[in-house]
Design a protein around this motif. Structure first.
Motif, PDB file in Angstrom:
ATOM      1  N   LEU A   4      89.260  46.259  21.117  1.00 16.56           N
ATOM      2  CA  LEU A   4      89.202  47.133  19.951  1.00 16.56           C
ATOM      3  C   LEU A   4      90.066  48.385  20.095  1.00 16.56           C
ATOM      4  O   LEU A   4      90.261  49.107  19.120  1.00 16.56           O
ATOM      5  N   GLU A   5      90.576  48.629  21.291  1.00 19.85           N
ATOM      6  CA  GLU A   5      91.366  49.844  21.505  1.00 19.85           C
ATOM      7  C   GLU A   5      92.616  49.841  20.636  1.00 19.85           C
ATOM      8  O   GLU A   5      93.404  48.888  20.671  1.00 19.85           O
ATOM      9  N   LEU A   6      92.773  50.898  19.866  1.00 18.78           N
ATOM     10  CA  LEU A   6      93.947  51.132  19.032  1.00 18.78           C
ATOM     11  C   LEU A   6      94.188  50.024  18.008  1.00 18.78           C
ATOM     12  O   LEU A   6      95.303  49.833  17.545  1.00 18.78           O
ATOM     13  N   LYS A   7      93.149  49.309  17.619  1.00 17.81           N
ATOM     14  CA  LYS A   7      93.305  48.198  16.681  1.00 17.81           C
ATOM     15  C   LYS A   7      92.945  48.556  15.247  1.00 17.81           C
ATOM     16  O   LYS A   7      93.620  48.152  14.320  1.00 17.81           O
ATOM     17  N   PRO A   9      92.613  51.209  12.357  1.00 13.57           N
ATOM     18  CA  PRO A   9      93.023  52.573  12.008  1.00 13.57           C
ATOM     19  C   PRO A   9      91.808  53.455  11.690  1.00 13.57           C
ATOM     20  O   PRO A   9      90.871  53.011  11.004  1.00 13.57           O
ATOM     21  N   PRO A  10      91.796  54.687  12.207  1.00 15.36           N
ATOM     22  CA  PRO A  10      90.654  55.574  11.980  1.00 15.36           C
ATOM     23  C   PRO A  10      90.232  55.743  10.514  1.00 15.36           C
ATOM     24  O   PRO A  10      89.023  55.807  10.236  1.00 15.36           O
ATOM     25  N   PRO A  11      91.153  55.807   9.539  1.00 19.60           N
ATOM     26  CA  PRO A  11      90.673  55.890   8.150  1.00 19.60           C
ATOM     27  C   PRO A  11      89.855  54.663   7.733  1.00 19.60           C
ATOM     28  O   PRO A  11      88.906  54.784   6.956  1.00 19.60           O
ATOM     29  N   VAL A  12      90.185  53.506   8.281  1.00 18.86           N
ATOM     30  CA  VAL A  12      89.409  52.296   7.988  1.00 18.86           C
ATOM     31  C   VAL A  12      88.020  52.409   8.619  1.00 18.86           C
ATOM     32  O   VAL A  12      87.017  52.060   7.989  1.00 18.86           O
ATOM     33  N   VAL A  13      87.970  52.905   9.847  1.00 11.29           N
ATOM     34  CA  VAL A  13      86.679  53.129  10.513  1.00 11.29           C
ATOM     35  C   VAL A  13      85.828  54.077   9.666  1.00 11.29           C
ATOM     36  O   VAL A  13      84.645  53.819   9.416  1.00 11.29           O
ATOM     37  N   ALA A  14      86.433  55.175   9.199  1.00 13.03           N
ATOM     38  CA  ALA A  14      85.706  56.152   8.383  1.00 13.03           C
ATOM     39  C   ALA A  14      85.211  55.517   7.082  1.00 13.03           C
ATOM     40  O   ALA A  14      84.074  55.759   6.664  1.00 13.03           O
ATOM     41  N   LEU A  15      86.036  54.716   6.456  1.00  9.15           N
ATOM     42  CA  LEU A  15      85.636  54.059   5.213  1.00  9.15           C
ATOM     43  C   LEU A  15      84.472  53.097   5.443  1.00  9.15           C
ATOM     44  O   LEU A  15      83.508  53.075   4.664  1.00  9.15           O
ATOM     45  N   LEU A  16      84.542  52.314   6.496  1.00 10.85           N
ATOM     46  CA  LEU A  16      83.439  51.393   6.809  1.00 10.85           C
ATOM     47  C   LEU A  16      82.148  52.155   7.093  1.00 10.85           C
ATOM     48  O   LEU A  16      81.064  51.755   6.648  1.00 10.85           O
ATOM     49  N   LEU A  17      82.267  53.266   7.814  1.00 10.47           N
ATOM     50  CA  LEU A  17      81.081  54.071   8.092  1.00 10.47           C
ATOM     51  C   LEU A  17      80.559  54.745   6.822  1.00 10.47           C
ATOM     52  O   LEU A  17      79.345  54.897   6.657  1.00 10.47           O
ATOM     53  N   ALA A  18      81.444  55.137   5.926  1.00 18.25           N
ATOM     54  CA  ALA A  18      81.009  55.715   4.642  1.00 18.25           C
ATOM     55  C   ALA A  18      80.190  54.694   3.861  1.00 18.25           C
ATOM     56  O   ALA A  18      79.171  55.047   3.244  1.00 18.25           O
ATOM     57  N   PRO A  69      98.296  55.627  14.113  1.00 19.78           N
ATOM     58  CA  PRO A  69      97.329  55.756  15.203  1.00 19.78           C
ATOM     59  C   PRO A  69      97.191  54.504  16.059  1.00 19.78           C
ATOM     60  O   PRO A  69      96.610  54.565  17.136  1.00 19.78           O
ATOM     61  N   THR A  70      97.733  53.386  15.603  1.00 21.12           N
ATOM     62  CA  THR A  70      97.644  52.173  16.409  1.00 21.12           C
ATOM     63  C   THR A  70      98.832  52.009  17.352  1.00 21.12           C
ATOM     64  O   THR A  70      98.858  51.082  18.149  1.00 21.12           O
ATOM     65  N   LYS A  71      99.804  52.931  17.260  1.00 22.16           N
ATOM     66  CA  LYS A  71     100.998  52.845  18.106  1.00 22.16           C
ATOM     67  C   LYS A  71     101.351  54.207  18.736  1.00 22.16           C
ATOM     68  O   LYS A  71     102.429  54.743  18.499  1.00 22.16           O
ATOM     69  N   PHE A 118      80.962  57.594  14.189  1.00 21.34           N
ATOM     70  CA  PHE A 118      82.403  57.835  14.085  1.00 21.34           C
ATOM     71  C   PHE A 118      82.923  58.487  15.363  1.00 21.34           C
ATOM     72  O   PHE A 118      83.933  58.039  15.928  1.00 21.34           O
ATOM     73  N   VAL A 119      82.248  59.523  15.817  1.00 15.51           N
ATOM     74  CA  VAL A 119      82.691  60.234  17.026  1.00 15.51           C
ATOM     75  C   VAL A 119      82.702  59.285  18.222  1.00 15.51           C
ATOM     76  O   VAL A 119      83.675  59.246  18.986  1.00 15.51           O
ATOM     77  N   LEU A 120      81.633  58.502  18.388  1.00 12.42           N
ATOM     78  CA  LEU A 120      81.562  57.583  19.529  1.00 12.42           C
ATOM     79  C   LEU A 120      82.670  56.531  19.472  1.00 12.42           C
ATOM     80  O   LEU A 120      83.335  56.262  20.469  1.00 12.42           O
ATOM     81  N   TYR A 121      82.852  55.932  18.302  1.00 13.07           N
ATOM     82  CA  TYR A 121      83.875  54.894  18.160  1.00 13.07           C
ATOM     83  C   TYR A 121      85.273  55.479  18.383  1.00 13.07           C
ATOM     84  O   TYR A 121      86.069  54.929  19.144  1.00 13.07           O
ATOM     85  N   ILE A 122      85.577  56.562  17.696  1.00 11.17           N
ATOM     86  CA  ILE A 122      86.910  57.159  17.788  1.00 11.17           C
ATOM     87  C   ILE A 122      87.187  57.634  19.212  1.00 11.17           C
ATOM     88  O   ILE A 122      88.304  57.471  19.722  1.00 11.17           O
ATOM     89  N   HIS A 123      86.193  58.211  19.861  1.00 15.17           N
ATOM     90  CA  HIS A 123      86.399  58.660  21.243  1.00 15.17           C
ATOM     91  C   HIS A 123      86.731  57.472  22.146  1.00 15.17           C
ATOM     92  O   HIS A 123      87.702  57.514  22.910  1.00 15.17           O
ATOM     93  N   ARG A 124      85.928  56.428  22.048  1.00 11.40           N
ATOM     94  CA  ARG A 124      86.082  55.285  22.963  1.00 11.40           C
ATOM     95  C   ARG A 124      87.315  54.433  22.657  1.00 11.40           C
ATOM     96  O   ARG A 124      88.048  54.044  23.555  1.00 11.40           O
ATOM     97  N   PHE A 125      87.526  54.105  21.386  1.00 10.53           N
ATOM     98  CA  PHE A 125      88.546  53.117  21.049  1.00 10.53           C
ATOM     99  C   PHE A 125      89.843  53.707  20.501  1.00 10.53           C
ATOM    100  O   PHE A 125      90.810  52.977  20.298  1.00 10.53           O
TER     101      PHE A 125
END
Length: 153
Positions: A4-7, A9-18, A69-71, A118-125
């Protein structure tokens, strides 16, 4: 779990969490806040969050380096001016504040679950792998930057 590392994009993560925040907020009744105060506060937080994110993007564009953010390996320069004097991750901080705005708008305690996720996911991945890449690209210059500027605030 490096897959999952760098796979994502953070805006997608935020949208899914929203979306998760919206679904979980339906499980318990909302707080009874006046609509105007709730919306005004949410809009103010979203504005601040998006302004911070945009400031980060603008700084990267001015430095002519990648905003993808993926590159992170495509970075051509270490950006440490502008908003990057205060936070190493203004784009992620902006997304976090936008999620807080959404939680305020939803006016529900369960909606707050999205923020630590969000913080946990973004920090780790995202952040940890980015920092590894930036350290390999910029070495001691990046280490000095890490020592000067906090990750979030």
């Amino acid at each position: 779990m490096h897959t999952l590392e760098l796979k994502v994009p953070p805006p997608v993560v935020a949208l899914l969490l929203a979306l998760l925040m919206w679904f979980t907020s339906r499980l318990v009744p909302p707080f009874d806040f006046p609509f105007g105060i709730r919306v005004g506060t949410a809009l103010a937080l979203a504005f601040v969050g998006q302004s911070i994110s945009v400031a980060g993007i603008v700084s990267f564009r001015r430095a002519k380096t990648t905003v993808n953010p993926t590159k992170p390996g495509a970075a051509t320069s270490l950006v440490s001016g502008g908003v990057y004097r205060f936070t190493r991750n203004p784009m992620y901080l902006g997304l976090l504040l936008t999620l807080l705005a959404w939680a305020v708008y939803l006016s529900n305690i369960l909606a707050l679950i999205g923020m630590p996720l969000f913080v946990l996911y973004i920090h780790r991945f995202q952040i940890t792998p980015e920092e590894r890449v930036l350290l390999s690209l910029f070495g001691s210059e990046y280490t000095a930057y890490q020592n000067r500027v906090r990750r979030w605030l």
